[in-house]
Design a protein around this motif. Structure first.
Motif, mmCIF file in Angstrom:
data_model
loop_
_atom_site.group_PDB
_atom_site.id
_atom_site.type_symbol
_atom_site.label_atom_id
_atom_site.label_comp_id
_atom_site.label_asym_id
_atom_site.label_seq_id
_atom_site.Cartn_x
_atom_site.Cartn_y
_atom_site.Cartn_z
ATOM 1 N N THR A 1 -2.654 -15.930 42.776
ATOM 2 C CA THR A 1 -3.890 -15.726 43.337
ATOM 3 C C THR A 1 -4.663 -16.806 41.932
ATOM 4 O O THR A 1 -5.903 -17.466 42.999
ATOM 5 N N PHE B 1 -9.767 -7.913 44.253
ATOM 6 C CA PHE B 1 -8.880 -6.833 44.722
ATOM 7 C C PHE B 1 -9.331 -5.554 44.570
ATOM 8 O O PHE B 1 -10.497 -5.044 44.115
ATOM 9 N N ILE C 1 -5.206 -2.764 47.092
ATOM 10 C CA ILE C 1 -3.487 -3.768 47.142
ATOM 11 C C ILE C 1 -2.595 -2.758 47.023
ATOM 12 O O ILE C 1 -1.232 -3.172 47.425
ATOM 13 N N THR D 1 -10.052 -8.087 49.804
ATOM 14 C CA THR D 1 -9.784 -9.426 49.315
ATOM 15 C C THR D 1 -10.195 -10.268 49.106
ATOM 16 O O THR D 1 -10.521 -9.992 50.641
ATOM 17 N N LEU E 1 -0.894 -12.377 48.353
ATOM 18 C CA LEU E 1 -0.223 -11.143 48.313
ATOM 19 C C LEU E 1 0.743 -10.435 48.142
ATOM 20 O O LEU E 1 0.717 -9.683 49.052
#
Lengths: 488, 525
Positions: free
Chosen positions: B387, B395, B398, B474, B482
């Motif tokens: 990223t 974030f 995740i 995000t 991701l």
């Protein structure tokens, strides 16, 4: 009368090799005078090669000038030839040879007079290293100075004349100060030969501060040659304006001779030079290193760096015993290949980028492995970073300083030790700039560089190699200097 | 056979570096493989040494001795440097760590795309000098490698780093160089004070040796020298030996790094590329701790005794200050960098206790931190590669997107905050145990150190909670990017995780090795 004549004749015989050198110098003058087209024709390279051959020949000849352990005093002790003198003469010849090689490989178009002044300066330095007589020393130093002034103004650009005048004024002033100091010494002792025990004996009856002041003045001319503060102001201007081979020669050969003269003076006189010398060392290190930090021109930067290096060499003299003197000799010897290598390197870079500005060398190293590797090696050698001979020489200098400190206990030594070593950390900042611009900075858009020939690379690669080689195998080199004995 | 194992550790990477330099550009794709092969061979070599290491001996093993430099100078006598390699209980864990981390770093370097030739040549050079520093038994040689590794590291950060890479690299260089200048003074001072008994006889003059074994033996110190153990001399108002110890303390403290000389570290880490951060945190910082133990504690135990307050104080301040700073960071990599400062503080705390637990614990802590910080920086690298953001706030949750990654993060975080059965626990536990046991400083110092563990739990758990748990959220442009770990990252992180667990469960893998050496060291106090 007859005795005197016989002494002079005997001296003249013993002095033969140096006289041959004078002959060579005179023949060069004749050749240059009758060949006004020397600089424009194909004769020029050939002539340079012949001179290189002649200097190498003298290098060999001087190797046999003395039998082992012999010491010769000529012309009523005004000339002294000992192992140190011979060693330094050969060292100066090496610097002369490298200067000529540098000159040749980089195709400098210099008029024939260059050779006269170069050889003249070399001969003057020979006289400097061969005397303990103040007057001969003065004449010899003036000989060197005049040749150096002319070397600087030979290229008739405005900056050359400007810096030449600056050089002349500073040089003349230092010489005057030196002569004044010498006259005091003569007045106090009634002798011009400082190796004479009577000279030293007479000094003992004089107040110490008088001797220190007079001694400082007498050293003026020598410190000028060493470009130590406060006699340093000419250095960066000269280096910037003169052709690089000349700057390279001036940055080391007079220094080497100056170191020898100072060791001779220090070993014979029982004068406490510690306070004066400490001030000079601290000043040289500070001025040299901190001024160099702000430079944008590589040649000027090296100019300031030589001031700082003079400070390091003087630490060996501050120690003022055999160990320190030998360490200083080692330093000077090591410094020959390091500093001349650095000058050749920036000249090589300048030939590709057409100027000496740090900015313009951006990114060059990424396309030129030899330049980038050599720049890292040589600059790190100047810092005193392992694995280069620069580290060994700094280690020896500081070891000798520690040695005198641990027996003497004078806190000045500890201060110089810490200050000197911290200064190497400062110096790293600017020395690193050259590899930094070469390797780290990206190439400016559409920048192209000129192509330069093979032999230039060989010269710089050779000198860089020597700095590492001598680190790994320093035995030979230490063998050259640790045979010298001193009175202290 | 045993005799060349150690020098191979140095020369193999050198050869690799030269090979990479000499191969023309058409072999562009093989540079990284050369670096990897060299690292793996080195690791195998290290493992061979590890298995053959005799744990019942306290002295150096696998000694390899070649006379190198003899410089005779005036009345000084000889300055003698030997190419002297050896390995003992202190250096074995460090060599093992370097072998592992350099391997990991080489594979992690695959993401480097620009100027691969220079990168991998410098990487191999760095590898050689790191190994050299750990296996030198000669102070000069140690210093040579210690100082030399600055150069490749400088270029690795300055060329392949982030936006402020030039500033960070120069700062790193200057800080460490000032530190090494202090160490150089000690090196000169110590060697000028000793005479090597054997060679002095042989050459008929004083031979100033740099051999650690000679320097460690008080009988070799010349009676009139400044650093003789009974010397009453002072330097600038301080007893000479204590002054020297102070210089070492600062010099290695900069490298470790200890507060207040740590400021180069966050800058260097943030700017350095992932693989370089891994090596920097995983191995280079350890040289600070190792050198301090090897030179400060082994060569000057008397002065070390006087300095326990300072060393313990610096350790505790680093622990707390580093942890508090980590707590305040919004950048994940900076948080990890400050956690390094905090964790390395335990090393000094352990050493200062001068107990068997404390010193062994300090070594263990270095080893474990080497593995864990390598893991942590790889973890940062994973998310940054995807990223180009390292902001914790970018974030959330995740876990669902990247389950394997989250597992690895959990192991690294829990290992770092000292969860039992992971290696971080052992190091911290033993250093604190040493700190509580010792009579040299009051136990509230150790208590403050323990507070650091609590703080580290706070920032690690808090970060974990913010980034991985909860609802997935995000920036919209990151959603696609991701993806979970690829094979290469998996291999790197899994092998490190495995090592962290192994060394957490079987601490004797390392303690067996350090025990004899450490107990011998303690007899000198």
């Amino acid at each position: 009368m007859l005795e005197n004549l016989q002494h002079i004749i005997a001296s003249t015989r013993r002095f033969a090799i140096d006289e041959y050198f004078v002959l060579a110098l005179l023949s060069v003058i004749v050749i240059v005078t009758f060949n006004p087209d020397l600089s424009n024709s194909s004769k020029h390279p050939r002539f340079t090669w012949i001179l290189i051959g002649i200097l190498s020949g003298f290098w060999v000849l001087y190797g046999n000038q003395l039998a082992a352990g012999e010491e010769v005093k000529l012309f009523y002790d005004s000339i002294i030839i000992d192992d140190k003198a011979v060693f330094f003469k050969r060292l100066i010849l090496v610097t002369g040879i490298i200067t000529l090689l540098h000159h040749r490989f980089f195709d400098y178009k210099i008029e024939g007079e260059f050779f006269i002044f170069l050889l003249g300066a070399i001969f003057g330095l020979f006289l400097v290293v061969m005397t303990t007589n103040l007057l001969v020393l003065f004449v010899a130093l003036e000989f060197v100075s005049i040749c150096s002034y002319l070397l600087v103004v030979m290229k008739k650009g405005k900056p050359n004349v400007e810096s030449g005048i600056k050089y002349l004024l500073f040089g003349a002033t230092s010489s005057a100060v030196m002569l004044y100091g010498m006259s005091w010494f003569y007045g106090i002792t009634g002798s011009l030969n400082f190796a004479d025990p009577a000279f030293n004996a007479a000094l003992l009856d004089t107040p110490a501060w008088v001797i220190q002041v007079v001694g400082f003045m007498t050293l003026g001319g020598v410190l000028f040659k060493l470009s130590a503060a406060p006699f340093h102001a000419w250095t960066p201007d000269i280096y910037e304006a003169t052709p690089t081979p000349v700057a390279s020669f001036l940055s080391i050969a007079p220094k080497a001779a100056a170191v020898l003269v100072m060791t001779r003076i220090f070993e014979h006189l029982s004068v406490d030079f510690v306070p004066v010398l400490t001030v000079i060392i601290l000043l040289s290190l500070t001025i040299g290193n901190f001024s160099a930090l702000w430079q944008t021109n590589a040649k000027r930067m090296l100019g300031y760096s030589t001031i700082a290096q003079a400070g390091f060499i003087l630490i060996g003299l501050l120690v003022n015993n055999t160990t320190g003197f030998q360490a200083a000799y080692f330093y000077v010897t090591a410094y020959v290949c390091i500093t001349m290598g650095a000058f050749v390197l920036i000249d090589l870079i300048a030939q590709r980028t057409l100027n000496y500005e740090l900015e313009s060398m951006q990114g060059l190293g990424q396309f030129d492995v030899i330049i980038s590797v050599a720049s890292v090696i040589l600059m790190m050698a100047l810092v005193g970073f392992p694995p280069t001979i620069g580290f060994t020489s700094k280690l020896l200098i500081f070891s000798s300083l520690w040695d005198v400190y641990q027996f003497d206990g004078n806190a000045i030594y500890a201060v110089v030790l810490v200050f000197g070593l911290l200064n190497t950390a400062v110096s790293m900042v600017y020395y690193l700039k050259i590899p930094f611009y070469l390797i780290v900075k990206p190439r400016p858009h559409k920048m192209t560089w000129l192509y330069v020939g093979f032999w230039k690379y060989i010269l710089v690669a050779f000198l860089a190699f020597v700095t590492i080689y001598l680190f790994i195998l320093p035995e030979n080199m230490i063998g050259w200097v640790n045979g010298f004995s001193f009175l202290k | 056979m045993n005799s060349i194992l150690l020098s191979t550790l140095i020369f193999l990477p050198l050869v690799g570096s030269l090979l990479i330099l000499l191969l023309p550009d058409s072999f562009r794709n093989s540079y990284k493989w050369i670096a990897v092969v060299v690292s793996i061979l080195n690791l195998l070599n290290v493992l061979a040494i590890y298995t053959a290491f005799d744990v019942t001996k306290s002295g150096y093993q696998f000694i390899q001795h070649t006379e190198w430099i003899r410089l005779k100078l005036g009345t000084l006598g000889y300055v003698s440097v030997d190419f002297l390699l050896g390995i003992d209980g202190m250096s074995m864990p460090m060599v093992l760590l370097s072998g592992i981390v350099m391997c990991i770093g080489a594979v992690a370097s695959f993401t480097i795309r620009q100027r691969q030739k220079a990168y991998f040549a410098l990487y191999c050079l760095l590898s050689a000098s790191v190994m050299g520093a750990f296996i030198s038994v000669d102070f000069f040689l140690f210093f040579l490698f210690f100082e030399f590794m600055l150069l490749p590291m400088y270029f690795l950060i300055a060329i392949w780093g982030g936006e402020r890479r030039e500033y960070a690299a120069l700062k790193f260089f200057i800080y460490t160089l000032v530190g090494s200048v202090f160490i150089l003074i000690v090196m000169i001072g110590l060697s000028m004070s000793v005479a090597d008994p054997f060679f002095s006889d042989e050459l008929g003059a004083i031979v100033h040796s740099f051999d650690f074994r000679v320097l460690a033996n008080e009988a070799n110190y010349l009676p009139d020298r400044l650093l003789h153990p009974d010397s009453t001399a002072t330097i600038l108002g301080m007893p000479a030996r204590e002054f020297m110890f102070m210089l070492l303390f600062i010099g290695f403290g900069i490298k470790l790094p200890m507060v207040p000389f740590h400021t180069w570290l966050p800058d260097a880490h943030v700017e350095a590329p992932t693989a370089v951060s891994v090596v920097l945190a995983g191995v280079l910082l350890k040289i600070g701790g190792y050198g301090f133990l090897r030179i400060g504690y082994e060569l000057m135990p008397d002065a070390a005794y006087q300095f326990t307050y300072w060393v313990a104080g610096a350790g505790v301040i680093s622990i707390i200050y580093g942890a508090l700073n980590a707590l305040a960071q919004t950048d994940l990599k900076k948080m990890v960098a400050y956690s390094s400062v905090s964790h390395m503080g335990f090393v000094f705390l352990g050493f200062a206790s001068v107990t068997s637990e404390g010193i062994s614990g300090g070594i263990y802590q270095m080893f474990s931190h080497g593995l864990l910080s390598a893991m942590l920086f790889l973890i940062v690298g994973v998310i940054y590669d995807r990223t180009h953001s390292r902001q914790i706030a970018d974030f959330q949750g995740i876990f669902g997107k990247m389950p394997l990654y989250t597992l690895m993060v959990a192991i690294a975080f829990f290992g770092s905050l000292g969860l039992p059965a992971l290696s971080g626990f052992i190091g911290e536990f033993f250093t604190l145990m040493g700190a509580f046991q010792t009579h040299l400083f009051p136990s509230w110092v150790a208590l403050l150190g323990a507070l650091g563990i609590v703080l580290s739990a706070v920032y690690f758990l808090w970060t974990f909670q913010r980034m991985f748990l909860g609802e997935f959220k995000t920036k919209s442009e990151f959603v696609e990017k991701l993806t979970d770990l690829d094979n290469r990252e998996m291999i790197l992180l899994f092998s490190l995780a495995l090592l962290v667990i192994t060394f957490g469960i079987f601490p004797n893998l390392l303690f067996d090795i350090t025990n004899e050496t450490v107990s011998y060291l303690l007899t000198r106090f």
